[in-house]
Design a protein around this motif. Structure first.
Motif, PDB file in Angstrom:
ATOM      1  N   SER A 114       0.887  -1.004  -0.045  1.00 31.23           N
ATOM      2  CA  SER A 114      -0.039   0.190  -0.005  1.00 31.23           C
ATOM      3  C   SER A 114       0.924   1.231   0.216  1.00 31.23           C
ATOM      4  O   SER A 114       1.547   1.551   0.874  1.00 31.23           O
ATOM      5  CB  SER A 114      -0.824   0.090   1.180  1.00 31.23           C
ATOM      6  N   ASP A 123       1.403   4.365   0.287  1.00 32.73           N
ATOM      7  CA  ASP A 123       0.913   5.557   0.627  1.00 32.73           C
ATOM      8  C   ASP A 123       1.874   5.725   2.062  1.00 32.73           C
ATOM      9  O   ASP A 123       1.257   6.396   3.048  1.00 32.73           O
ATOM     10  CB  ASP A 123      -0.492   5.511   1.054  1.00 32.73           C
ATOM     11  N   ALA A 153       4.280  -4.075   3.381  1.00 35.44           N
ATOM     12  CA  ALA A 153       3.754  -2.890   3.686  1.00 35.44           C
ATOM     13  C   ALA A 153       3.758  -2.359   5.097  1.00 35.44           C
ATOM     14  O   ALA A 153       2.969  -1.769   5.571  1.00 35.44           O
ATOM     15  CB  ALA A 153       2.257  -2.971   3.278  1.00 35.44           C
ATOM     16  N   MET A 211       3.966  -4.096   7.393  1.00 30.07           N
ATOM     17  CA  MET A 211       2.665  -4.551   8.181  1.00 30.07           C
ATOM     18  C   MET A 211       3.291  -5.360   9.434  1.00 30.07           C
ATOM     19  O   MET A 211       4.416  -6.009   9.386  1.00 30.07           O
ATOM     20  CB  MET A 211       2.383  -5.741   7.273  1.00 30.07           C
ATOM     21  N   THR A 212       2.523  -5.075  10.531  1.00 35.28           N
ATOM     22  CA  THR A 212       2.721  -5.822  11.564  1.00 35.28           C
ATOM     23  C   THR A 212       2.190  -7.072  11.918  1.00 35.28           C
ATOM     24  O   THR A 212       1.098  -7.429  11.970  1.00 35.28           O
ATOM     25  CB  THR A 212       2.458  -4.638  13.025  1.00 35.28           C
ATOM     26  N   ARG A 248      -4.193 -11.160  12.778  1.00 32.35           N
ATOM     27  CA  ARG A 248      -3.666 -11.360  11.548  1.00 32.35           C
ATOM     28  C   ARG A 248      -3.083 -12.933  11.466  1.00 32.35           C
ATOM     29  O   ARG A 248      -3.125 -13.346  10.329  1.00 32.35           O
ATOM     30  CB  ARG A 248      -2.685 -10.419  11.184  1.00 32.35           C
ATOM     31  N   GLN A 269      -5.621   4.695   9.769  1.00 31.56           N
ATOM     32  CA  GLN A 269      -5.701   4.098   8.505  1.00 31.56           C
ATOM     33  C   GLN A 269      -6.468   2.806   8.723  1.00 31.56           C
ATOM     34  O   GLN A 269      -6.325   2.061   9.500  1.00 31.56           O
ATOM     35  CB  GLN A 269      -4.416   3.520   7.924  1.00 31.56           C
TER      36      GLN A 269
HETATM   37  N1  ARG Z   1       2.181  -1.233  10.894  1.00 29.21           N
HETATM   38  C1  ARG Z   1       0.718  -0.975  10.526  1.00 29.21           C
HETATM   39  C2  ARG Z   1       0.129  -2.059  10.584  1.00 29.21           C
HETATM   40  O1  ARG Z   1       0.354  -3.033  10.191  1.00 29.21           O
HETATM   41  C3  ARG Z   1       0.445   0.149   9.625  1.00 29.21           C
HETATM   42  C4  ARG Z   1       1.204  -0.261   8.168  1.00 29.21           C
HETATM   43  C5  ARG Z   1       0.421   0.548   7.289  1.00 29.21           C
HETATM   44  N2  ARG Z   1       1.057   0.326   5.984  1.00 29.21           N
HETATM   45  C6  ARG Z   1       0.772   1.028   4.661  1.00 29.21           C
HETATM   46  N3  ARG Z   1       1.716   0.760   3.588  1.00 29.21           N
HETATM   47  N4  ARG Z   1       0.110   1.856   4.815  1.00 29.21           N
HETATM   48  O2  ARG Z   1      -1.307  -2.110  10.650  1.00 29.21           O
END
Ligand code: ARG
Length: 274
Positions: free
Chosen positions: A57, A59, A118, A120-121, A126, A165
């Protein structure tokens, strides 16, 4: 006849390359099972490597964002550099697909893509729908707000409209906070730049965004500031795969090499310590 022969060769070659791709688990292309790891060996059909499709993603500078400075629109960033390193190390051709953050895990689950990077955590919920590699970067959450608004800790968010987000751990964090903080109203949006815009035009009071991303946006928007907050769940980044994917082991070995070789430190300097 000669033409016929070369047509046949062509057909054979593409059949071969399809077999190679299938064998290397580009679930995204085959729409099938991508359990097998990318082999990294060149195929007989012209030395093509297997292709793996990564969803992101874009952004989220400096992790991934659109760079148009060269005249063409390119997705670049920390995650993209790491993905290229992993592709080289493991031996696959990388294709990057941009989508909303909220669509990443569904794309993975339906095997439309092979993996996700991304920022991502790997949070517990998840893990029910995806497998994750080892972490390659740590992060903290922050409150981003207009300069001087004095929103420095989570309690200050009482009665405030807070942007996050959609589908992010920051959204989860805000939902947790809202249980105990009076009048905290959550506004979930698809893209980080939309959240920043809402903040600048006073349609929200604050946003919860992770530290390195907040740093970039507050540097380029002098009317904004950020304050790191204590968080209930850890942040940080790992690669996500469809549940049961055998690629996890391969990626973890390459991530270990990325760390041990000092390459990761170089990339951290390049993207986060500018
Ligand atoms: N680290 C956070 C999650 O995993 C936000 C990641 C948002 N990444 C992005 N590419 N917008 O939820």
């Amino acid at each position: 006849m000669k033409k016929m022969n070369s047509l046949l060769t062509l057909a054979l070659a593409s059949a071969l390359s399809i077999t190679v791709l299938a064998g290397c688990g580009t679930g995204a292309q085959q729409g099938g099972d991508n359990k097998q790891a990318a082999s990294g060996t060149d195929s007989a059909a012209g030395g093509a490597k297997p292709k793996m499709v990564m969803a992101t993603s874009a952004d989220y500078p400096p992790y991934e964002f659109h760079d148009t400075s060269s005249g063409k629109d390119e997705i670049v960033g920390f995650d993209i550099d790491i993905a290229n390193y992993l592709a080289k190390e493991i031996g696959f051709d990388l294709e990057v697909k941009d989508m909303d953050f909220n669509g990443l895990l569904p794309a993975l689950q339906s095997k439309r893509v092979d993996f996700v990077m991304a920022g991502m955590t790997p949070k517990p919920e998840r893990l029910e729908n995806a497998d994750f590699s080892d972490m390659y970067y740590d992060a903290k959450n922050t409150i981003v707000s207009k300069k001087g608004s004095n929103l420095t800790k989570t309690e200050d968010l009482a009665g405030k409209k807070v942007g996050v987000q959609l589908g992010s751990i920051q959204e989860g964090e805000a939902q947790e906070l809202a249980k105990n903080i009076q009048g905290l109203e959550i506004k979930s949006l698809n893209k980080i730049p939309e959240i920043v815009q809402e903040l600048k035009s006073n349609r929200i009071d604050a946003a919860i965004i992770e530290d390195t991303v907040a740093k970039g946006y507050t540097e380029s928007n002098q009317d904004l500031e950020f304050n790191v907050i204590a968080q209930s769940t850890p942040a940080g980044s790992a690669v996500a795969f469809p549940k049961g994917s055998e690629n996890v082991t391969k990626f973890n070995a390459a991530i270990k090499k990325l760390k041990d070789s000092g390459e990761l430190d170089k990339l951290i300097k390049k993207w986060f310590e500018k």
